[in-house]
Write an enzyme that holds these catalytic residues in place. Sequence first.
Site, PDB file in Angstrom:
ATOM      1  N   ARG A 234      84.087  23.693  16.619  1.00  0.00           N
ATOM      2  CA  ARG A 234      83.677  22.620  15.722  1.00  0.00           C
ATOM      3  C   ARG A 234      84.878  22.210  14.883  1.00  0.00           C
ATOM      4  NH1 ARG A 234      79.952  21.731  18.421  1.00  0.00           N
ATOM      5  NH2 ARG A 234      77.727  21.766  17.958  1.00  0.00           N
ATOM      6  N   GLU A 263      84.122  13.807  12.437  1.00  0.00           N
ATOM      7  CA  GLU A 263      83.847  13.020  13.653  1.00  0.00           C
ATOM      8  C   GLU A 263      82.545  12.218  13.583  1.00  0.00           C
ATOM      9  OE1 GLU A 263      83.671  16.423  16.400  1.00  0.00           O
ATOM     10  OE2 GLU A 263      81.542  16.028  16.722  1.00  0.00           O
ATOM     11  N   HIS A 295      84.355  14.874  21.533  1.00  0.00           N
ATOM     12  CA  HIS A 295      83.280  15.865  21.654  1.00  0.00           C
ATOM     13  C   HIS A 295      82.588  15.745  23.014  1.00  0.00           C
ATOM     14  CE1 HIS A 295      80.450  18.438  18.997  1.00  0.00           C
ATOM     15  NE2 HIS A 295      80.327  18.796  20.270  1.00  0.00           N
TER      16      HIS A 295
HETATM   17  P1  NAD Z   1      77.974  32.245  21.216  1.00  0.00           P
HETATM   18  O1  NAD Z   1      76.995  32.531  20.124  1.00  0.00           O
HETATM   19  O2  NAD Z   1      77.710  32.777  22.578  1.00  0.00           O
HETATM   20  O3  NAD Z   1      79.419  32.760  20.776  1.00  0.00           O
HETATM   21  C1  NAD Z   1      79.946  32.560  19.491  1.00  0.00           C
HETATM   22  C2  NAD Z   1      80.844  33.758  19.178  1.00  0.00           C
HETATM   23  O4  NAD Z   1      81.474  33.514  17.928  1.00  0.00           O
HETATM   24  C3  NAD Z   1      80.047  35.069  19.046  1.00  0.00           C
HETATM   25  O5  NAD Z   1      80.660  36.078  19.819  1.00  0.00           O
HETATM   26  C4  NAD Z   1      80.108  35.353  17.565  1.00  0.00           C
HETATM   27  O6  NAD Z   1      80.073  36.735  17.258  1.00  0.00           O
HETATM   28  C5  NAD Z   1      81.430  34.727  17.200  1.00  0.00           C
HETATM   29  N1  NAD Z   1      81.563  34.503  15.769  1.00  0.00           N
HETATM   30  C6  NAD Z   1      80.598  34.198  14.869  1.00  0.00           C
HETATM   31  N2  NAD Z   1      81.132  34.149  13.630  1.00  0.00           N
HETATM   32  C7  NAD Z   1      82.437  34.425  13.772  1.00  0.00           C
HETATM   33  C8  NAD Z   1      83.511  34.538  12.846  1.00  0.00           C
HETATM   34  N3  NAD Z   1      83.310  34.377  11.527  1.00  0.00           N
HETATM   35  N4  NAD Z   1      84.724  34.822  13.327  1.00  0.00           N
HETATM   36  C9  NAD Z   1      84.927  35.021  14.654  1.00  0.00           C
HETATM   37  N5  NAD Z   1      83.955  34.936  15.568  1.00  0.00           N
HETATM   38  C10 NAD Z   1      82.736  34.643  15.130  1.00  0.00           C
HETATM   39  O7  NAD Z   1      78.124  30.668  21.239  1.00  0.00           O
HETATM   40  P2  NAD Z   1      78.807  29.787  22.374  1.00  0.00           P
HETATM   41  O8  NAD Z   1      77.760  29.296  23.298  1.00  0.00           O
HETATM   42  O9  NAD Z   1      79.986  30.476  22.912  1.00  0.00           O
HETATM   43  O10 NAD Z   1      79.273  28.527  21.489  1.00  0.00           O
HETATM   44  C11 NAD Z   1      80.253  28.679  20.468  1.00  0.00           C
HETATM   45  C12 NAD Z   1      80.378  27.391  19.677  1.00  0.00           C
HETATM   46  O11 NAD Z   1      80.952  26.377  20.490  1.00  0.00           O
HETATM   47  C13 NAD Z   1      79.036  26.790  19.225  1.00  0.00           C
HETATM   48  O12 NAD Z   1      78.590  27.369  18.017  1.00  0.00           O
HETATM   49  C14 NAD Z   1      79.363  25.337  19.056  1.00  0.00           C
HETATM   50  O13 NAD Z   1      79.726  25.042  17.728  1.00  0.00           O
HETATM   51  C15 NAD Z   1      80.582  25.121  19.972  1.00  0.00           C
HETATM   52  N6  NAD Z   1      80.240  24.232  21.089  1.00  0.00           N
HETATM   53  C16 NAD Z   1      81.002  23.132  21.290  1.00  0.00           C
HETATM   54  C17 NAD Z   1      80.703  22.277  22.333  1.00  0.00           C
HETATM   55  C18 NAD Z   1      81.543  21.054  22.618  1.00  0.00           C
HETATM   56  O14 NAD Z   1      81.091  20.175  23.354  1.00  0.00           O
HETATM   57  N7  NAD Z   1      82.745  20.977  22.103  1.00  0.00           N
HETATM   58  C19 NAD Z   1      79.604  22.535  23.163  1.00  0.00           C
HETATM   59  C20 NAD Z   1      78.869  23.688  22.937  1.00  0.00           C
HETATM   60  C21 NAD Z   1      79.188  24.533  21.900  1.00  0.00           C
END
Ligand code: NAD
Length: 329
Positions: A234, A263, A295
Amino acid sequence: MKVLVYSIHNFDKPYLEKASRGKHEFVYTELPLNEQTAGMATGFNAVALLSSDSANASVLQKLNKCGIRFIALRSVGHDHVDLHVASELNIKVANVPGYSPYSVAEHGVALLMALNRKLIEANRLFQKNDFRLDTLVGFDLHGKTVGIVGTGKIGSVFARIMYGFGCQILGYDILENEALKKEIKIQYVKLNELCNRADVICIACPLNENTRHLFNKKLFGEMKKGAYLINIGRGGIVNTVDLIEALENGIVGAAGLDVYENEKPLYFYDRRNMEIKDEIFLKLRSMPNVLMTAHQAFLTREALQGIASVTVQNLDEWQSTGFSRNDLN
Ligand code: NAD
C-alpha cells in the site's frame, strides 16, 4: 441479497455477474463510495467495495442509516474501512484473502525487471530507430540479496520467484512464515539489517498503524546505496516525500510502485481531462528511475475470478447464517 456494487469497472463486472449466477441482485455504480455517494445505498442489504472506496467513520454512519448490514470487500487489504466503527454499528465486513497472490507478486517482479533492464527506455529508443545500448545497462539478479517486508501470501510468492532467480532472500515480518522456511533458504532479520543488506526491497505487508510511513527518511538512511524499492503493498507504507529525496540522492536506485499514498483521487478513472495538482505525484512520476502503475498488480483473469467468486461466497454465507468465513469483525 440486494447489493450495491460501488466502483464497478469494465474489468471486474463480467466476473461478478458470472460468479453471482443471479443469486444476488447486483446494482452497479461506477462512482466510488464516499460521503457524497453513501446515500445511494438506501434499500440495499449490502455494499461491495474496491480498495479505492472509502468507508471511514462518517461514511459508515451514513451506510448504517441506509440500512446496510454487510460490506463485502473485493480486496485483501482493508485499510479503507474503519473496522472498529463498523463493529460498533453492527455492520459485518469481509474481505477476499488469498485470491491469486501470484498476480500481485508477479507484477512486482515485472516492475523490478522493467526497471533493472530499462525496458521502458529501451522500447522508447527502439521505436525511434535508436538501437544504441549505452544507457540500458542493468544487473544480474542472480547472486543479489532481496529483502521482503511482509512474507505472507504475496510476499512468499515473491520470495520463491526471487529464490528461483538465484537470489539470497531476507525476510522481515512480525510472524515468520514457517512453511516458506521449509521450502526455500530465507533468513529473517530486523528491518534495518534487511535495509543494510538488500539490493532489492519488496514491500508486501498491509497498511496499518504500525506500517504507516514505515519507510521514511530514517529507514532510507539505512539502505544500501542504490538499492531498488518495489512497493506492491500500500502507498501509505512509504513516506513519498522522503522517497523522492532518497531517489534524488541515489540512496534508492530505482522505485517500482504499484501503489501511491494519495492514489485515491486519481487511480482507476480516466483523468485525461483533469488537471492533476498533486505536486508530489507529479514529481515522483517524472523521475527517470521511477516506474509507476495505477494499482494494477491484482489485474489478472485468475485474480478477478477469485475475487468475484469469494465476494459472492461471502454474500451467500451472510445470507444463510449471518456469518462468513472471511469476516474481519
Ligand atoms: P497476508 O496477510 O497473507 O500477508 C501479510 C504479511 O504481512 C503477514 O505475514 C503479516 O504478518 C505481515 N505483517 C503484518 N504487519 C506487519 C508489520 N508491521 N511488519 C512486517 N510485516 C507485517 O496478506 P497478502 O495477501 O500477502 O497481502 C499483503 C498486502 O498486499 C495486503 O494487505 C494489501 O494491502 C496488499 N495488496 C496489494 C495489491 C495490489 O494490487 N497492489 C493486491 C492485493 C493485496
